[in-house]
Design an enzyme around this catalytic site. Structure first.
Site, short mmCIF file in Angstrom:
data_model
loop_
_atom_site.label_atom_id
_atom_site.label_comp_id
_atom_site.label_asym_id
_atom_site.label_seq_id
_atom_site.Cartn_x
_atom_site.Cartn_y
_atom_site.Cartn_z
N LYS A 121 26.54 38.63 29.48
CA LYS A 121 26.33 39.59 30.56
C LYS A 121 25.21 40.56 30.21
O LYS A 121 24.32 40.83 31.03
CB LYS A 121 27.63 40.33 30.86
N ASP A 139 30.04 41.43 35.68
CA ASP A 139 30.95 42.28 34.92
C ASP A 139 32.28 42.34 35.66
O ASP A 139 32.49 41.63 36.65
CB ASP A 139 30.36 43.67 34.71
#
Length: 217
Positions: A121, A139
């Site tokens: 991420k 996320d």
């Protein structure tokens, strides 16, 4: 709405609401963005933005940061939480950038994810926002909203990323990542909307009677 209609509605609504979404983490180059994203793990962007100015006074580039002690870095970033791990990662990745990349942040997933404290991420945010490469960082906020909006079955953030990439045009991924985050903060928060409150939730699922049960990553 069927799925295609939901995708079109969500896309149009986000583009209208946030035509040019800013990067919420203050930064001035790819290195400062990388460190800021690392610090944002389990911490708000607003908190990170209050901490990083003091960190940049200590060192604002990998050459200088690599020379700092973990203790000195940790003393500054403590308000962000997980400070022992994050301080060690910041020092470590800075040393690797100097030793292996001439002090430059690499612009590919393989080398980014090889850095301490940098997961997929974080690498995706840097690839998208620092270098403009198509990426769709997911996320917990995006994972939650994608489930509420029926865009993914939500078994994992990896699956959610694959589903969102399949549903939306690649040219919009970088902007959509930010737009969904801002919508989640402004209208579809974890406590303020359970899938039956915000405008996107109510328009995509007008007949939803019960709170949307979410699958946590």
């Amino acid at each position: 709405m069927n799925k295609a209609e939901r995708v079109d509605y969500i896309f149009d609504k986000l583009m209208q609401t946030y035509p040019e979404p800013p990067v919420p983490l203050d930064h001035f180059d790819s290195y400062s963005l990388l460190v800021a994203v690392l610090l944002s793990a389990q911490c708000t962007d607003a908190r990170v933005n209050t901490v990083t100015p003091a960190l940049w006074q200590l060192a604002d580039n990998p050459f200088d940061m690599a020379k700092q002690s973990v203790a000195d870095i940790q003393a500054i970033i403590r308000p962000c939480g997980l400070s022992p791990q994050k301080a060690k990662a910041i020092q470590g990745l800075s040393q690797i950038l100097v030793a292996k990349h001439n002090g430059q942040v690499p612009d590919n997933f393989k080398d980014l994810e090889a850095l301490p404290g940098v997961g997929h991420k974080t690498a995706g945010v840097v690839m998208a926002q620092a270098f403009g490469h198509p990426a769709f960082p997911v996320d917990t906020h995006i994972h939650r909203l994608a489930q509420r909006w029926g865009l993914t079955s939500g078994k994992s953030v990896e699956q959610t990323e694959r589903d969102l990439k399949r549903l939306f045009p690649e040219s919009a991924w970088n902007k959509l990542h930010l737009q969904i985050i801002f919508w989640g903060r402004d209208y579809c928060t974890a406590r303020g909307c359970d899938g039956r409150v915000c405008e996107i939730c109510t328009n995509t699922y007008p007949d939803r009677k019960h709170a949307k049960k979410l699958k946590k990553p």
